[in-house]
Scaffold this active site. Sequence first.
Site, PDB file in Angstrom:
ATOM      1  N   GLY A  91     -46.893  16.069   4.772  1.00 19.65           N
ATOM      2  CA  GLY A  91     -46.398  14.735   4.662  1.00 19.65           C
ATOM      3  C   GLY A  91     -45.195  14.818   3.415  1.00 19.65           C
ATOM      4  O   GLY A  91     -44.381  13.829   3.620  1.00 19.65           O
ATOM      5  N   ALA A 147     -50.578  15.250   2.713  1.00 19.26           N
ATOM      6  CA  ALA A 147     -51.058  14.225   2.712  1.00 19.26           C
ATOM      7  C   ALA A 147     -52.420  14.314   1.980  1.00 19.26           C
ATOM      8  O   ALA A 147     -52.892  15.413   1.821  1.00 19.26           O
ATOM      9  CB  ALA A 147     -51.306  13.534   4.153  1.00 19.26           C
ATOM     10  N   GLU A 158     -42.028  15.520   5.165  1.00 23.66           N
ATOM     11  CA  GLU A 158     -41.754  14.279   6.113  1.00 23.66           C
ATOM     12  C   GLU A 158     -41.203  13.224   4.963  1.00 23.66           C
ATOM     13  O   GLU A 158     -40.075  12.590   5.536  1.00 23.66           O
ATOM     14  CB  GLU A 158     -43.109  13.884   6.645  1.00 23.66           C
ATOM     15  CG  GLU A 158     -43.398  14.758   7.780  1.00 23.66           C
ATOM     16  CD  GLU A 158     -44.659  14.465   8.541  1.00 23.66           C
ATOM     17  OE1 GLU A 158     -44.407  14.207   9.965  1.00 23.66           O
ATOM     18  OE2 GLU A 158     -45.700  13.926   7.879  1.00 23.66           O
ATOM     19  N   GLU A 174     -49.404  21.275   9.577  1.00 24.40           N
ATOM     20  CA  GLU A 174     -50.411  20.483  10.163  1.00 24.40           C
ATOM     21  C   GLU A 174     -51.050  21.097  11.246  1.00 24.40           C
ATOM     22  O   GLU A 174     -52.448  20.910  11.480  1.00 24.40           O
ATOM     23  CB  GLU A 174     -50.006  18.957  10.319  1.00 24.40           C
ATOM     24  CG  GLU A 174     -49.803  18.177   9.482  1.00 24.40           C
ATOM     25  CD  GLU A 174     -48.215  18.233   8.849  1.00 24.40           C
ATOM     26  OE1 GLU A 174     -47.843  17.332   8.082  1.00 24.40           O
ATOM     27  OE2 GLU A 174     -47.436  19.200   9.252  1.00 24.40           O
TER      28      GLU A 174
END
Length: 689
Positions: A102, A63, A105, A125
Amino acid sequence: MSNFVSVTRDGGVAVVTIDNPPVNALSFHVREPLMQALVLLRDEPDVAAIIIACAGRTFVAGADITEFGKPVQQPDLRAIIAVLETIAKPTVAAIHGTALGGGLELALGCHFRVADAGARLGLPEVKLGLLPGGGGTVRLPRLVGPLKALNMIVSGTPIDAAEALATGLVDAVFDGDLIAQAIRFASEMVGKGGPFTPARDHNELLKEADLPAFDKEAAALAGKVRGLEAPIACAQSVRNAITLGFDEALAAERELFVKLVGGDQSRAQRHLFFAEREAAKVPGKDIVRRKIARVGVIGAGTMGGGIAMAFANGGYPVTLLETSREALERGLATIDKNYTVSVTRGSLSEDAKRQRLDLFKGSTDYGDLADCDLIIEAVFEEMAVKKDVFGRLDAVAKSGAILAINTSYLDVNEIAASTSRPQDVVGMHFFSPANVMKLLEIVRAEKTAPDALATAVELARRIGKVPVVVSVCHGFVGNRMLAARGSESEALLLEGATPRQIDQVFTDFGWSMGPFQMGDLAGLDIGWRNRKARGQTAVIADTLCEQGHFGQKTGSGFYRYENGSRTPAPNPEVEALIRDKAAEKGIAPRVIGTEEIIERTLYPMINEGAKILEEKIAARASDIDVVWVNGYGFPVGKGGPMFWAGLEGVDKIIGRLDHWHERTGKDIFRVAPLLRRMAVSGSWEGIAS
């Protein structure tokens, strides 16, 4: 679609390409056109399959963490994945480089994942004090099983493509043109027909889960992460995937994420992430780095051998120099033994060990350093010895070779002045064991050339170190602040505290061990030798050393280590020694509390850090944090001493320093002017001048 997301067609297969260099982070300006593309392609009848791929050197590597803690701009990642899961036609993530956070994901939202053979996949993370917030803790267990997901998420360590294939995280691994292979794969899936099942509906591995075994593994992992909240939350979130329905577990994941992202620990860890990036930047445009093809290391002892291993581990050929053949063979044998231990532990293959050993060339002749582009000395910590070495190097090193000083305290300017090429001299302060410890203080001397400095910093990163540029002073940043931290240790003992009590305060704070246990581990004789060289004394520690008690290596120091044990046990003789010395000085023991120990050890550290900034020994307060977290074990969850000062309250720190200065008159408590300015401004930035 946009400059950041484009769509191409190959027959009935649509390829959606994200292009957001350097790491294709999922910023809002990527998410918005990506969502638009997926919605259009979902409903377009001529599209039979959709591939999500990335331009550049990597798949989505995470992210955009600069958006964390700010209002979320829609669509967020969770909304994009939700749309992906409504697509009936096969969706394929084509992964090259790294799919992290991300990025993974996003890939988990696709029906299938294919990867380049060199790809790496993970959810790191936790290293930012967070858990995966886009469904990673709920979807990953459904593909690889809860135990594997638990270990991947709590450790944050990526796995390679081969392991991802073996565990079921990816469906195919390819060599060659990944996009062409992905198009063929997607076409094959179209030919097989649906329905295509998203990860959220794969429940077989969850039904087979052994919850007691899971809880046992989670407890074992929790025991390794003293005081950190994120690993515990990660484990709980993966457990929720087993015990709750998908949507309920997804909602619980979000609640945990929101709590973590707003907490001090994640703020601290995100601060460190950016601080390491800043620390590696060298001012100046268009600096051409010097080419480093071979490295020379002088000294094959513990430090020299570790430095040589660090460069060999980074792929650099190393010439290792010693004064005698016997010392050289002993050093090379130790290096071989260290690599053998890695092979035994499974962290290194036998072939890799042999390849690294083949990079070493042993010598007792300074002339063999003539072809080295960087030469680092790791000899005895005495000015005369260092100067002698550099005098010899001046005669044999080729023009443009960088001459590096590995010193903890000595004046790099004085050593550089002993050569005819001070512009080529730089300090490179490694921390022991040098092949393991991440921190590398890069010491910029008065005449160090910008390209020599920039080369040293870049080289540090290439061998897996965290570089921080510092200027010359006694002890540089880390050891200078360490001296400030320890200046009151003996006074606290004489006034009534015990080594175990002080160490307990430190471990409760989040350190892996306290100062007295650390002293025993490193060897009390090291500090004793440094004190004698500077004409200083420490009555308790000096007495122990005079009696031959140096810590673990002699079986006793501030603690006892019986029968070769590394576990510290109380040492009644030390406690008696403390009482006797206190009586000699007329000091009546009293009860000393936790707060006083923190105020007299950690607060002087902060004060010294402010002095270091004011003297421009460090460029940024965040550089000091990087030094202390990576080199001295300052708790990651507190972000380093200067970041923690903001959490603790600078006004509070100043008030207590003033109190102790008034009570003791000791200069260590005299508040630095910059610390007072920080209390007014609320920031370390822009107040050092």
